[in-house]
Write a protein that holds these residues in place. Structure first.
Motif, PDB file in Angstrom:
ATOM      1  N   ALA A   1      56.167  57.549  25.817  1.00 18.45           N
ATOM      2  CA  ALA A   1      57.447  58.008  25.275  1.00 18.45           C
ATOM      3  C   ALA A   1      58.613  57.610  26.177  1.00 18.45           C
ATOM      4  CB  ALA A   1      57.426  59.523  25.090  1.00 18.45           C
ATOM      5  N   LEU A   2      58.370  57.504  27.494  1.00 22.85           N
ATOM      6  CA  LEU A   2      59.424  57.092  28.418  1.00 22.85           C
ATOM      7  C   LEU A   2      59.894  55.680  28.097  1.00 22.85           C
ATOM      8  CD1 LEU A   2      61.123  57.496  30.975  1.00 22.85           C
ATOM      9  CD2 LEU A   2      59.170  56.651  32.314  1.00 22.85           C
ATOM     10  N   ILE A   3      58.956  54.779  27.800  1.00 17.01           N
ATOM     11  CA  ILE A   3      59.324  53.402  27.456  1.00 17.01           C
ATOM     12  C   ILE A   3      60.112  53.374  26.150  1.00 17.01           C
ATOM     13  CG2 ILE A   3      58.396  51.109  26.921  1.00 17.01           C
ATOM     14  CD1 ILE A   3      55.973  51.830  28.642  1.00 17.01           C
ATOM     15  N   ALA A   4      59.676  54.197  25.198  1.00 15.70           N
ATOM     16  CA  ALA A   4      60.383  54.246  23.921  1.00 15.70           C
ATOM     17  C   ALA A   4      61.815  54.767  24.090  1.00 15.70           C
ATOM     18  CB  ALA A   4      59.619  55.119  22.933  1.00 15.70           C
ATOM     19  N   LEU A   5      61.988  55.790  24.911  1.00 12.22           N
ATOM     20  CA  LEU A   5      63.315  56.350  25.113  1.00 12.22           C
ATOM     21  C   LEU A   5      64.238  55.372  25.829  1.00 12.22           C
ATOM     22  CD1 LEU A   5      62.431  60.037  26.098  1.00 12.22           C
ATOM     23  CD2 LEU A   5      63.288  59.175  23.908  1.00 12.22           C
TER      24      LEU A   5
ATOM     25  N   PRO B   1      58.797  43.490  28.209  1.00  7.52           N
ATOM     26  CA  PRO B   1      58.771  43.345  29.661  1.00  7.52           C
ATOM     27  C   PRO B   1      58.555  44.663  30.400  1.00  7.52           C
ATOM     28  CG  PRO B   1      60.560  42.070  28.732  1.00  7.52           C
ATOM     29  CD  PRO B   1      60.017  42.907  27.642  1.00  7.52           C
ATOM     30  N   VAL B   2      59.179  45.748  29.910  1.00  9.52           N
ATOM     31  CA  VAL B   2      58.985  47.040  30.576  1.00  9.52           C
ATOM     32  C   VAL B   2      57.535  47.487  30.456  1.00  9.52           C
ATOM     33  CG1 VAL B   2      59.550  49.494  30.435  1.00  9.52           C
ATOM     34  CG2 VAL B   2      61.376  47.803  30.357  1.00  9.52           C
ATOM     35  N   MET B   3      56.920  47.263  29.303  1.00 10.04           N
ATOM     36  CA  MET B   3      55.513  47.626  29.122  1.00 10.04           C
ATOM     37  C   MET B   3      54.620  46.830  30.062  1.00 10.04           C
ATOM     38  SD  MET B   3      53.675  49.706  27.280  1.00 10.04           S
ATOM     39  CE  MET B   3      52.307  49.995  28.395  1.00 10.04           C
TER      40      MET B   3
ATOM     41  N   SER C   1      59.168  49.987  15.487  1.00 11.37           N
ATOM     42  CA  SER C   1      58.721  48.803  16.240  1.00 11.37           C
ATOM     43  C   SER C   1      57.937  49.202  17.478  1.00 11.37           C
ATOM     44  CB  SER C   1      59.944  47.952  16.630  1.00 11.37           C
ATOM     45  OG  SER C   1      60.623  47.501  15.484  1.00 11.37           O
ATOM     46  N   PHE C   2      58.402  50.242  18.182  1.00 11.96           N
ATOM     47  CA  PHE C   2      57.679  50.706  19.362  1.00 11.96           C
ATOM     48  C   PHE C   2      56.286  51.193  18.976  1.00 11.96           C
ATOM     49  CE2 PHE C   2      62.129  52.263  20.730  1.00 11.96           C
ATOM     50  CZ  PHE C   2      62.522  50.953  20.948  1.00 11.96           C
ATOM     51  N   ILE C   3      56.227  51.945  17.905  1.00 13.75           N
ATOM     52  CA  ILE C   3      54.952  52.527  17.484  1.00 13.75           C
ATOM     53  C   ILE C   3      53.951  51.431  17.126  1.00 13.75           C
ATOM     54  CG2 ILE C   3      53.860  53.885  15.642  1.00 13.75           C
ATOM     55  CD1 ILE C   3      56.383  55.641  15.654  1.00 13.75           C
ATOM     56  N   VAL C   4      54.430  50.381  16.454  1.00 15.47           N
ATOM     57  CA  VAL C   4      53.535  49.263  16.108  1.00 15.47           C
ATOM     58  C   VAL C   4      52.936  48.659  17.377  1.00 15.47           C
ATOM     59  CG1 VAL C   4      53.466  46.914  15.194  1.00 15.47           C
ATOM     60  CG2 VAL C   4      54.652  48.705  13.923  1.00 15.47           C
TER      61      VAL C   4
ATOM     62  N   VAL D   1      61.717  62.193  19.405  1.00 13.66           N
ATOM     63  CA  VAL D   1      61.359  62.293  20.825  1.00 13.66           C
ATOM     64  C   VAL D   1      60.182  63.262  21.016  1.00 13.66           C
ATOM     65  CG1 VAL D   1      62.165  63.072  23.085  1.00 13.66           C
ATOM     66  CG2 VAL D   1      63.657  61.686  21.626  1.00 13.66           C
ATOM     67  N   ILE D   2      60.231  64.405  20.339  1.00 15.86           N
ATOM     68  CA  ILE D   2      59.138  65.381  20.463  1.00 15.86           C
ATOM     69  C   ILE D   2      57.820  64.763  19.994  1.00 15.86           C
ATOM     70  CG2 ILE D   2      58.246  67.574  19.573  1.00 15.86           C
ATOM     71  CD1 ILE D   2      61.153  68.559  19.472  1.00 15.86           C
ATOM     72  N   TYR D   3      57.887  64.046  18.875  1.00 21.84           N
ATOM     73  CA  TYR D   3      56.666  63.405  18.361  1.00 21.84           C
ATOM     74  C   TYR D   3      56.141  62.381  19.355  1.00 21.84           C
ATOM     75  CZ  TYR D   3      53.727  60.322  15.582  1.00 21.84           C
ATOM     76  OH  TYR D   3      52.699  59.540  15.131  1.00 21.84           O
ATOM     77  N   LEU D   4      57.052  61.571  19.938  1.00 24.59           N
ATOM     78  CA  LEU D   4      56.613  60.552  20.889  1.00 24.59           C
ATOM     79  C   LEU D   4      55.982  61.182  22.121  1.00 24.59           C
ATOM     80  CD1 LEU D   4      59.653  58.067  20.723  1.00 24.59           C
ATOM     81  CD2 LEU D   4      57.346  57.684  19.837  1.00 24.59           C
TER      82      LEU D   4
END
Length: 575
Positions: free
Chosen positions: A403-407, A529-531, A450-453, A392-395
């Motif tokens: 980072a909000l979308i990833a979380l 979809p969120v993105m 996957s999110f990072i990609v 989370v800190i890295y994101l």
């Protein structure tokens, strides 16, 4: 000339992200509701977390069969024990060899663990033997041959297939019978039995005379009042030997002839309740060969006088039934009488999965507490929390607003994983153990990858000079291929690990494979979809410095590239 139509984005692109989000949210609500309706709000725990019983069994060598303790027979015993335990509905039990002679059985704490402990080491060697002599179970000064003409402990089996108990003076009737539902018909003439009968003139052979005397002495001295003596009565005897044996209740003892039908000829056994007689029974189906053998022995016995018209069902050296036979029987048989539901189901279970190729003695029984596993689980969860916090800190530092979308995506993945683990407990017997927890923690990295990609593909498009909304849609096909290939490799590794390993490692592989599949579901139906929706907000579309998509910070090429010209010049001079 009509102007060409503007091209639309990719299918499932910017237009309808709400449908995908609605679908996954409905699935999450349904799984959560099903979890509570099934009264399974938490995943089932394995033996290392919930506690249980660990049993060590040592293979015993029978006289003259020392070479029987080999890898093939040990592996066969493990398979039969696993089928027996699974037949009782005990989940996550582990059965595995240790060294050349030992088998370790780990049974999680549960309602059926006691029955599983009783059955795993039961050899379940079943033989149908003719009864030669019967008497009460305590030692007698002289052999009791029941010359009164009444049957020994057991019941009669007639042509109508009904069983009736007839008590013997001096012995308590067992009340169990073997009957058969098929019609009586002719059978080949049986061979004459050469087994010496108690009280009759033995063979002229000195060896036979000595064997008969030894058998008679064992019979007179046999005391069936204790469980230890009952289990040792026929220990080491071969199917072709005449033996002494006790009833399973200890109220009677027998001299039995050589086996006429083996339990290996029983194809199937099921417990059921007979409504007419109001009793639990065990129905057995014989193989073709077993049916012929059963027909032969019942024809031979039906012509004898009591007690020689009885045959004993000897399970692991103890007589569980000794019915009379009044007619020729064949095909199927039933054991009925003083069974409870549990004892009938236990007997049917061990008969259904066959006899163990070896005899085992219980070397040790250890109660496993969940304290150690609980401490390890706590340590693992702490390590997982630290790892998640670092992610989370890295994101937040690197991707800022993204980072909000990833979380949110990690939260959706966590809900799906937890609810599915809870529901798979009663559905397929899945139990959460420490390796499975490790698999779930490893899955955090796979999901975050996957999110990072996807995020990096979007940022690459922005660096090329595109605005956010086109960048989101153009980046998706390229990111999708990479995510699918990466998840396929992870799932393939989990599947191979699940197939080639046993025990707790399978829990790790199963959890890793499950979370990898859920990663695909979450990325396609939630993250994308969120993105798309976030790209329509001013905070992200304007390239706010804290959005993580600031063109200046990303080094976008100035000026931002516009879309290609669509209209070609119509005037030839201008061309």
């Amino acid at each position: 000339m009509a102007a060409p139509k503007k091209s639309r984005g990719p299918a499932g692109g910017q237009g309808r992200p709400g449908r995908s989000l609605a679908l996954i949210l409905i699935a999450m609500v349904a799984l959560t509701g099903g979890m509570f309706l099934a009264d399974q709000p938490t995943p089932r725990l394995g033996i290392d977390l919930a506690g249980g019983t660990s049993i060590t069994l040592e293979a015993k060598s029978e006289p003259g069969q020392e070479s029987a303790i080999n890898k093939t027979n040990m592996d066969t015993a493990v398979q039969i024990m696993e089928r027996r335990v699974n037949g009782l509905g005990v989940s996550e039990a582990e059965v595995q060899t240790q060294g050349d002679r030992n088998i370790i059985v780990n049974i999680p704490k549960g309602t059926n663990s006691a029955q599983a402990r009783e059955q795993v080491g039961t050899t379940a060697k079943l033989y149908f033997r003719p009864v030669l002599t019967v008497a009460q179970g305590t030692p007698t000064p002289t052999p009791s041959t029941t010359s009164s003409g009444k049957p020994g402990p057991g019941a009669s089996a007639g042509a109508d297939g009904k069983a009736s108990s007839t008590p013997t003076p001096g012995a308590t009737t067992q009340g169990r019978a073997v009957t058969d539902g098929l019609k009586a018909d002719s059978s080949p003439t049986p061979k004459a039995s050469t087994t010496p009968k108690a009280g009759s003139t033995p063979s002229a052979s000195a060896a036979d005379e000595a064997a008969a005397a030894k058998l008679q002495k064992q019979f007179e001295e046999l005391d069936c009042s204790s469980k230890a003596s009952r289990s040792k009565a026929a220990q080491g005897a071969k199917p072709t030997d005449s033996v002494v044996a006790c009833s399973s209740e200890g109220d009677a003892k027998y001299i039995l002839g050589p086996s006429e039908v083996s339990g290996t000829e029983v194809d199937n056994a099921k417990a059921g309740f007979d409504q007419q007689r109001g009793m639990w029974i065990v129905n057995m189906e014989f193989s073709k060969q077993g049916s012929k053998q059963f027909q032969t022995i019942t024809k031979k016995l039906s012509a004898q006088q009591s007690p020689q018209n009885q045959f004993a069902i000897a399970l692991d050296g103890e007589v569980v039934s000794a019915p009379q036979v009044n007619t020729t029987l064949s095909g199927s048989a039933e054991i009925s009488g003083s069974f409870t539901q549990q004892s009938a189901e236990d007997l049917a279970n061990v008969l259904s999965y066959g006899a163990l190729p070896l005899s085992f003695k219980e070397q040790s029984v250890t109660t496993v507490t969940a304290a150690l596993g609980g401490e390890q689980l706590q340590a693992g969860l702490i390590a997982g929390a630290i790892g998640l916090a670092l992610v989370v800190i890295y994101l937040v530092v690197y991707y800022r607003g993204l980072a909000l979308i990833a979380l949110l995506s990690l939260l959706a993945s966590g809900v799906l994983t937890y609810t599915l683990m809870s529901l798979l407990g009663p559905a397929i017997g899945f139990a959460l153990n420490l390796p499975a927890v490790c698999g779930a923690i490893v899955a955090i990295g796979i999901t975050a990858d996957s999110f990072i990609v996807y995020f990096e593909r979007i940022r690459d498009e922005i660096r090329e000079g595109r605005t956010l909304r086109p960048a989101v849609e153009r980046a998706w096909p390229r990111a999708r291929r990479t995510i699918l290939v990466s998840d396929f490799v992870s799932f393939l590794a989990a599947a191979v690990l699940f197939v080639v390993t046993v025990g707790k490692v399978q829990g790790f592989a199963f959890t890793l494979g499950l979370t990898t599949l859920l990663d695909v579901v979450v990325v396609f139906l939630f993250t994308k979809p969120v993105m798309t929706l976030m790209a329509r907000t001013k905070f992200f579309s304007s390239g706010h410095p804290w959005s993580g998509l600031d063109p200046k910070r990303l080094g976008a090429k100035p000026p931002l590239r516009r879309s290609r010209r669509v209209n070609a010049p119509t005037d030839p001079k201008e061309a």
